[in-house]
Each structure stands twice: as structure tokens, then as C-alpha cells.
Design a protein around this motif. Sequence first.
Motif, PDB file in Angstrom:
ATOM      1  N   MET A   1      29.243  37.245  30.839  1.00 37.35           N
ATOM      2  CA  MET A   1      30.080  37.510  32.007  1.00 37.35           C
ATOM      3  C   MET A   1      29.472  38.513  32.983  1.00 37.35           C
ATOM      4  O   MET A   1      30.108  38.879  33.966  1.00 37.35           O
ATOM      5  CB  MET A   1      31.456  38.030  31.565  1.00 37.35           C
ATOM      6  N   HIS A   2      28.247  38.962  32.756  1.00 34.79           N
ATOM      7  CA  HIS A   2      27.731  40.074  33.540  1.00 34.79           C
ATOM      8  C   HIS A   2      26.340  39.831  34.114  1.00 34.79           C
ATOM      9  O   HIS A   2      25.524  39.112  33.528  1.00 34.79           O
ATOM     10  CB  HIS A   2      27.693  41.354  32.689  1.00 34.79           C
ATOM     11  N   TYR A   3      26.112  40.471  35.260  1.00 35.78           N
ATOM     12  CA  TYR A   3      24.782  40.689  35.811  1.00 35.78           C
ATOM     13  C   TYR A   3      24.411  42.161  35.602  1.00 35.78           C
ATOM     14  O   TYR A   3      25.277  43.009  35.342  1.00 35.78           O
ATOM     15  CB  TYR A   3      24.760  40.427  37.321  1.00 35.78           C
ATOM     16  N   TRP A   4      23.120  42.450  35.778  1.00 34.65           N
ATOM     17  CA  TRP A   4      22.652  43.827  35.840  1.00 34.65           C
ATOM     18  C   TRP A   4      21.718  43.977  37.029  1.00 34.65           C
ATOM     19  O   TRP A   4      20.955  43.056  37.354  1.00 34.65           O
ATOM     20  CB  TRP A   4      21.900  44.224  34.566  1.00 34.65           C
TER      21      TRP A   4
ATOM     22  N   GLU B   1      47.084  33.474  37.494  1.00 36.55           N
ATOM     23  CA  GLU B   1      48.102  33.407  38.542  1.00 36.55           C
ATOM     24  C   GLU B   1      48.860  34.728  38.670  1.00 36.55           C
ATOM     25  O   GLU B   1      49.015  35.275  39.774  1.00 36.55           O
ATOM     26  CB  GLU B   1      49.067  32.266  38.250  1.00 36.55           C
ATOM     27  N   ALA B   2      49.333  35.247  37.549  1.00 41.96           N
ATOM     28  CA  ALA B   2      50.091  36.499  37.588  1.00 41.96           C
ATOM     29  C   ALA B   2      49.221  37.644  38.092  1.00 41.96           C
ATOM     30  O   ALA B   2      49.684  38.506  38.864  1.00 41.96           O
ATOM     31  CB  ALA B   2      50.634  36.820  36.202  1.00 41.96           C
ATOM     32  N   ALA B   3      47.966  37.648  37.684  1.00 43.01           N
ATOM     33  CA  ALA B   3      47.076  38.741  38.071  1.00 43.01           C
ATOM     34  C   ALA B   3      46.807  38.749  39.574  1.00 43.01           C
ATOM     35  O   ALA B   3      46.962  39.779  40.238  1.00 43.01           O
ATOM     36  CB  ALA B   3      45.761  38.641  37.294  1.00 43.01           C
ATOM     37  N   VAL B   4      46.409  37.606  40.125  1.00 43.32           N
ATOM     38  CA  VAL B   4      46.059  37.611  41.552  1.00 43.32           C
ATOM     39  C   VAL B   4      47.288  37.810  42.430  1.00 43.32           C
ATOM     40  O   VAL B   4      47.232  38.495  43.465  1.00 43.32           O
ATOM     41  CB  VAL B   4      45.283  36.331  41.957  1.00 43.32           C
ATOM     42  N   HIS B   5      48.431  37.263  42.020  1.00 41.21           N
ATOM     43  CA  HIS B   5      49.637  37.418  42.841  1.00 41.21           C
ATOM     44  C   HIS B   5      50.233  38.820  42.748  1.00 41.21           C
ATOM     45  O   HIS B   5      51.095  39.183  43.561  1.00 41.21           O
ATOM     46  CB  HIS B   5      50.669  36.353  42.478  1.00 41.21           C
ATOM     47  N   SER B   6      49.747  39.611  41.796  1.00 38.35           N
ATOM     48  CA  SER B   6      50.194  41.008  41.744  1.00 38.35           C
ATOM     49  C   SER B   6      49.678  41.800  42.942  1.00 38.35           C
ATOM     50  O   SER B   6      50.166  42.908  43.213  1.00 38.35           O
ATOM     51  CB  SER B   6      49.710  41.669  40.444  1.00 38.35           C
ATOM     52  N   LEU B   7      48.725  41.254  43.675  1.00 41.29           N
ATOM     53  CA  LEU B   7      48.169  41.930  44.843  1.00 41.29           C
ATOM     54  C   LEU B   7      49.013  41.716  46.093  1.00 41.29           C
ATOM     55  O   LEU B   7      48.728  42.304  47.147  1.00 41.29           O
ATOM     56  CB  LEU B   7      46.739  41.441  45.101  1.00 41.29           C
ATOM     57  N   LYS B   8      50.046  40.896  45.990  1.00 43.35           N
ATOM     58  CA  LYS B   8      50.935  40.687  47.132  1.00 43.35           C
ATOM     59  C   LYS B   8      51.560  42.017  47.551  1.00 43.35           C
ATOM     60  O   LYS B   8      51.984  42.808  46.722  1.00 43.35           O
ATOM     61  CB  LYS B   8      52.030  39.686  46.762  1.00 43.35           C
TER      62      LYS B   8
ATOM     63  N   LEU C   1      34.153  30.352  33.028  1.00 43.48           N
ATOM     64  CA  LEU C   1      35.332  29.908  32.281  1.00 43.48           C
ATOM     65  C   LEU C   1      35.499  30.637  30.953  1.00 43.48           C
ATOM     66  O   LEU C   1      36.512  30.455  30.279  1.00 43.48           O
ATOM     67  CB  LEU C   1      35.258  28.399  32.058  1.00 43.48           C
ATOM     68  N   ILE C   2      34.539  31.471  30.585  1.00 40.94           N
ATOM     69  CA  ILE C   2      34.634  32.237  29.337  1.00 40.94           C
ATOM     70  C   ILE C   2      35.332  33.576  29.553  1.00 40.94           C
ATOM     71  O   ILE C   2      35.474  34.355  28.605  1.00 40.94           O
ATOM     72  CB  ILE C   2      33.240  32.484  28.723  1.00 40.94           C
ATOM     73  N   ILE C   3      35.792  33.877  30.741  1.00 40.56           N
ATOM     74  CA  ILE C   3      36.412  35.163  31.044  1.00 40.56           C
ATOM     75  C   ILE C   3      37.613  35.433  30.133  1.00 40.56           C
ATOM     76  O   ILE C   3      38.326  34.505  29.732  1.00 40.56           O
ATOM     77  CB  ILE C   3      36.828  35.224  32.536  1.00 40.56           C
ATOM     78  N   ASN C   4      37.829  36.702  29.795  1.00 37.54           N
ATOM     79  CA  ASN C   4      38.994  37.066  28.972  1.00 37.54           C
ATOM     80  C   ASN C   4      40.018  37.838  29.808  1.00 37.54           C
ATOM     81  O   ASN C   4      39.782  38.158  30.980  1.00 37.54           O
ATOM     82  CB  ASN C   4      38.570  37.849  27.730  1.00 37.54           C
ATOM     83  N   ASP C   5      41.152  38.128  29.207  1.00 34.39           N
ATOM     84  CA  ASP C   5      42.258  38.765  29.927  1.00 34.39           C
ATOM     85  C   ASP C   5      41.847  40.117  30.520  1.00 34.39           C
ATOM     86  O   ASP C   5      42.188  40.444  31.662  1.00 34.39           O
ATOM     87  CB  ASP C   5      43.454  38.961  29.001  1.00 34.39           C
ATOM     88  N   SER C   6      41.149  40.927  29.741  1.00 32.76           N
ATOM     89  CA  SER C   6      40.799  42.266  30.224  1.00 32.76           C
ATOM     90  C   SER C   6      39.832  42.193  31.395  1.00 32.76           C
ATOM     91  O   SER C   6      39.868  43.052  32.301  1.00 32.76           O
ATOM     92  CB  SER C   6      40.200  43.106  29.089  1.00 32.76           C
ATOM     93  N   GLN C   7      38.989  41.179  31.420  1.00 30.26           N
ATOM     94  CA  GLN C   7      38.057  41.033  32.540  1.00 30.26           C
ATOM     95  C   GLN C   7      38.781  40.556  33.801  1.00 30.26           C
ATOM     96  O   GLN C   7      38.436  40.964  34.911  1.00 30.26           O
ATOM     97  CB  GLN C   7      36.931  40.077  32.146  1.00 30.26           C
TER      98      GLN C   7
ATOM     99  N   VAL D   1      41.078  42.311  39.164  1.00 30.20           N
ATOM    100  CA  VAL D   1      42.248  42.548  40.013  1.00 30.20           C
ATOM    101  C   VAL D   1      42.460  44.035  40.282  1.00 30.20           C
ATOM    102  O   VAL D   1      42.799  44.434  41.406  1.00 30.20           O
ATOM    103  CB  VAL D   1      43.489  41.884  39.389  1.00 30.20           C
ATOM    104  N   SER D   2      42.252  44.876  39.288  1.00 35.54           N
ATOM    105  CA  SER D   2      42.416  46.322  39.513  1.00 35.54           C
ATOM    106  C   SER D   2      41.348  46.838  40.484  1.00 35.54           C
ATOM    107  O   SER D   2      41.625  47.732  41.305  1.00 35.54           O
ATOM    108  CB  SER D   2      42.352  47.081  38.191  1.00 35.54           C
TER     109      SER D   2
END
Length: 435
Positions: free
Chosen positions: A31-34, A348-355, A413-419, A424-425
Motif C-alpha cells: 500500500m505504500h511508496y517511499w 462510503e461512510a469515511a468519505v462522506h464524513s467530510l461533508k 483493493l488491498i486497503i484496510n480500514d485503518s488506511q 480521510v483524516s
Amino acid sequence: MDLNLDAFWMPFTANRDFKQAPRLLSKAKDMHYWTPEGRQILDGTAGLWCVNAGHSRPRIVEAIARQAGEMDFAPPFQMGHPLAFQLADRLQKYVPEGLNRVFFTNSGSESVETALKIALAYHRLRGESHRTRLIGRERGYHGVNFAGTALGGMGPNRKMFGSSLSGVDHLRHTHDLARNAFTKGQPEHGAELADDLERLVALHDASTIAAVIVEPMAGSTGVLLPPKGYLQRLRDICDKYGILLIFDEVITGFGRLGAPFAAQVYGVTPDMITAAKGITNGTIPMGAVFVKQGIHDTFMQAPAGIELPHGYTYSGHPMACAAALATLDTYDEEGLLTRGQAMHAKMEAAVHSLKGLPNVVDIRNTGMVGAIEFAPRAGAAPGRRAFEVFLGCWEEGVLLRAAGDNIAISPPLIINDSQIDQIVSTLEKVIKRVA
């Protein structure tokens, strides 16, 4: 790192600005670049909508290395190699039934060019050579070759190149902030916009129109979802007038929306699908056009000889085929092509929390993709606010994509909840700062 940046003329980049403050990536894993300095960057864009299984996956890396040592290249004209046939046979199982003939290219732009040429040639072989007109859509993106540029509906991509292809027209786009802002999933309003094709039929006459090409979900203009019923209505009108319907799935293909292809998500089967990007997980350039057997069979009824005088030196390149087969293995073993269904609610819940954040005028999402649209900054160039958000997130260790006045999120598509939470944060922090 001491680099001379002068010689490389970078694509789709403000070269002078970039070379004053380069953003360099030197390593990638999962999930990362450096950066060359060792700073870790969370990839929120799957590279460029393409690294769907994450970076440097062992099975894919090993397949490429093995193939390079076994056979690096084979000519594709009047010759073949087993991997190309194996890959085509396997790929047909991932698309809607009937799209069982595969033509290999090297990019999404080439896939679009190929599909459009097939459409024109198909009508000619059927005795309808007067069908030469091609229809795109405003705010569409179909790559950067001449036909794709002409059919695309992004003004900045077209204005420098003049009238690059004659006989082109455009449907109206479907983005409707007044009625559909902050919709979760497909918008309720706008199916009637497909009737714009009836207007073009009346204007040009159906007998002159060869094909309509649309992205089922437009990605490069900021994640524009089709209104409910829109794609089916477009399919019905094309059938009514004998017009071919092409879905450009270069971005949506290979799991982005929670199924192998968007055609399956929306329950509409086109006559051709263009693909690229995720077909090899972004490792080796490759694209494909999936074609209905009936279209293919029309070519096979022509006099003996080369049925379609079209192709590329690297069509079905052995190393690309090896990468694609290993990519499909990875997708299948980890259930990645449908993982977007399971992750949809979280995303969905994560991105819409930015409303409600400053200058956020819309949020859109589906599967493993989302977009935040910003109000333009008064007196500034279009897209400036979104670009500042992009730069701010980069400095905070998250890579996203600015697209006009939008920030697009399309992680591996391998992203997890914390990522997802990290993306979003970070966006929340930067949006409040940039305002």
C-alpha cells in the motif's frame, strides 16, 4: 539524490513547477511508496488507477522475471506464442457473456483507438460504410490519441490540437450538483439525459452513426457515476438505431467498483469494452478490447487474408501476458475483484464524513472509489484549490489525485480500514488548512 531533471519532458505535468520542487518516488510495496529520502507515502490512487493488487506483489514480480529469461519478445504479426492465447481465453471469463473475443493493445488510449476502428470497419463490412460518425460525451476521457482526444469531453485536453477528427459529436454530461449533490452510490436523477442521443440521431441521422463510447463511471473528470437507469436507456437507444455501444473501462475494469467490470455492476452489456491499467496491475504496459462474437464473426466472413489491418508491435507481448496471468491469479486468490463490495460501506461512510468542511460542495462514491469536489477559488485558475489539497496531502504522507476541482480516491483493493481512516483524516486536516 543528485538528478538532472532537464531532459525528461513529463506527461500531463506542469514541468516548470515540478522541477522547482520535485515529488519523487523510488520504492513501492503493497500500500505504500517511499521517496528517495525514505519518507513513506500511503498510495490512495493505486498508482494511476492501475495498481489494484498493491505494489510489488511476489507472484507478479516472479512471473515477469521468469518470462524475461525464457522469451523476452515474440513477433505478433503472422506469428503467435502460447501465453497470448492462454490469457485471451482466461480473460473472456471475467467479462459479461458474449464478449468473448480479445484484441490486445498496450494502453487505454490504444484500446480506445482499436475499438473505434473495429466499429467503423464492422459497419463497412456489413455494407453500411456511411456509418462513420462517432459519439462521445462531455466530461469524458478516452486517452490521448487523436480519436480518443476528439471523443473525450475535457476541454483542456482538446484545445491545443485543433479539430483532430471529423464526424464527432458529444452527449451532454450527467453531473448535476443541483439535484444529486452528496449522493451515496448512483444518483437518482438524470436517466433522461441518455435521451440526448435521440437529439443527435435527429440531427445527424442514425444511418451515419457508427458507435457511442462512454465511461460507465467517468474517472478522470472526478468520479461521475451514471444516474440510475441511464446506461440501460443508452443501450436501448443504441439497439433501436443499430449503433454500437462501447464502454471505456480502462479505469473501472478489474475490480474498482466491486465486480470485475462496471458493466456487471450496472447490469448493462455493451458491444465492446476497452481495458488496460489493472490488467497487469500496472507492471507492464498492456490493454485489451473485448468484442462481441457477432462483431468478430463479421470480420471472419470477409475474403481470405488479414481480416483487420490493425495492431501493434507489442500486442500480446510475452512479458505483459505473463504479468497479466499472474495478476489474475493474485486477484482470484485474494478475492480482490469483488472486495469493493465488502469495503463499500466503510469507504462510503469515511468519505462522506467530510461533508460540511470548508468549500466541499459534493462527495461521490461507489465501490473502492470516491471523490470530493471543491468550490473554485475566486480569481484563481480552475482546479487550484483541489491541487493545493493534493499538495498538502502529499506533504502529510498520502498520495491522492487532483482532477479539476476534485480530489479522487482510488486506492489499491488491498486497503484496510485503518488506511482508509488515514486517507480521510489527512484530507480533513488539509482541507481545513487550505480552505
